[in-house]
Write a protein that holds these residues in place. Structure first.
Motif, PDB file in Angstrom:
ATOM      1  N   LEU A  55     -11.328   4.997   9.248  1.00 15.88           N
ATOM      2  CA  LEU A  55     -12.104   4.944   8.011  1.00 15.88           C
ATOM      3  C   LEU A  55     -11.199   4.506   6.877  1.00 15.88           C
ATOM      4  O   LEU A  55     -10.134   5.080   6.663  1.00 15.88           O
ATOM      5  N   VAL A  56     -11.618   3.502   6.145  1.00 11.64           N
ATOM      6  CA  VAL A  56     -10.953   3.159   4.900  1.00 11.64           C
ATOM      7  C   VAL A  56     -11.570   4.055   3.843  1.00 11.64           C
ATOM      8  O   VAL A  56     -12.790   4.230   3.786  1.00 11.64           O
ATOM      9  N   LEU A  57     -10.724   4.655   3.038  1.00 11.67           N
ATOM     10  CA  LEU A  57     -11.152   5.708   2.130  1.00 11.67           C
ATOM     11  C   LEU A  57     -10.710   5.418   0.706  1.00 11.67           C
ATOM     12  O   LEU A  57      -9.620   4.894   0.476  1.00 11.67           O
ATOM     13  N   THR A  59     -12.759  13.525  12.234  1.00 15.00           N
ATOM     14  CA  THR A  59     -11.299  13.547  12.400  1.00 15.00           C
ATOM     15  C   THR A  59     -10.735  12.131  12.491  1.00 15.00           C
ATOM     16  O   THR A  59      -9.711  11.899  13.116  1.00 15.00           O
ATOM     17  N   ALA A  60     -11.430  11.191  11.864  1.00 17.76           N
ATOM     18  CA  ALA A  60     -11.023   9.780  11.938  1.00 17.76           C
ATOM     19  C   ALA A  60      -9.625   9.548  11.370  1.00 17.76           C
ATOM     20  O   ALA A  60      -9.126  10.342  10.567  1.00 17.76           O
ATOM     21  N   ALA A  75      -2.926   6.953   0.365  1.00 17.06           N
ATOM     22  CA  ALA A  75      -3.340   7.868   1.426  1.00 17.06           C
ATOM     23  C   ALA A  75      -2.857   9.306   1.217  1.00 17.06           C
ATOM     24  O   ALA A  75      -3.627  10.248   1.406  1.00 17.06           O
ATOM     25  N   HIS A  76      -1.608   9.502   0.839  1.00 18.37           N
ATOM     26  CA  HIS A  76      -1.113  10.871   0.688  1.00 18.37           C
ATOM     27  C   HIS A  76      -1.819  11.608  -0.446  1.00 18.37           C
ATOM     28  O   HIS A  76      -2.136  12.790  -0.313  1.00 18.37           O
ATOM     29  N   THR A 115      -7.022  12.401  11.958  1.00 21.38           N
ATOM     30  CA  THR A 115      -6.102  12.121  13.056  1.00 21.38           C
ATOM     31  C   THR A 115      -4.771  11.617  12.521  1.00 21.38           C
ATOM     32  O   THR A 115      -3.716  11.951  13.043  1.00 21.38           O
ATOM     33  N   GLY A 116      -4.815  10.814  11.462  1.00 19.15           N
ATOM     34  CA  GLY A 116      -3.600  10.273  10.864  1.00 19.15           C
ATOM     35  C   GLY A 116      -3.898   9.584   9.556  1.00 19.15           C
ATOM     36  O   GLY A 116      -5.050   9.447   9.161  1.00 19.15           O
TER      37      GLY A 116
END
Length: 138
Positions: free
Chosen positions: A2-4, A79-80, A87-88, A104-105
């Motif tokens: 997923l791009v968030l 949990t994608a 990101a952080h 997941t990561g």
């Protein structure tokens, strides 16, 4: 994956005002299943934050509170693997709003290329995911 993208109200710690997600399937953005949620923050949006993301207190006044959409967001993201420009930071803010959620990561590719590609894929105006009209998830 997923791009968030998340946006906050400009306070520290931030209240969320938007969560936008774009699934990537077979290496391509799947805009037919994109998710976007606007939410009314507990504290007002600062003028600086409004200049950054374009969302004002007026825009969010009639949106649901976070407690009304949190389960929808959690279910959608599951949990994608998360890919985001920041990101952080996005992870830290989402974890504070979704206790126990764990992707997941995390991945943080080149910011401008990611942002431009996602905004183009989601047909946003002014290059912002927050401007995309997405039907609420059931």
């Amino acid at each position: 994956m997923l791009v968030l993208d998340v946006e906050g109200n400009g306070t520290n710690p931030p209240d969320l005002v938007e969560v936008a997600t774009l699934p990537v399937r077979d290496g391509r953005p799947d805009k037919t299943t994109a998710g976007a949620w606007l939410t009314r923050p507990n504290r007002p949006v600062t003028p600086f934050a409004t200049r950054v993301h374009g969302l004002s207190n007026h825009d969010l006044a009639n949106k649901p509170g976070w407690d009304e959409i949190a389960d929808q967001v959690r279910t959608f993201m599951g949990t994608a693997w998360i890919c985001a420009h920041n990101a952080h930071t996005d992870y830290r803010v989402l974890r504070a709003h979704l206790p126990g959620w764990e992707p997941t990561g995390l991945e943080w590719p080149a910011g401008r290329a990611l942002r431009d590609g996602i905004h183009a894929a989601t047909d946003t105006s002014r290059g912002r995911l927050s401007r995309r009209e997405v039907q609420p998830r059931q």
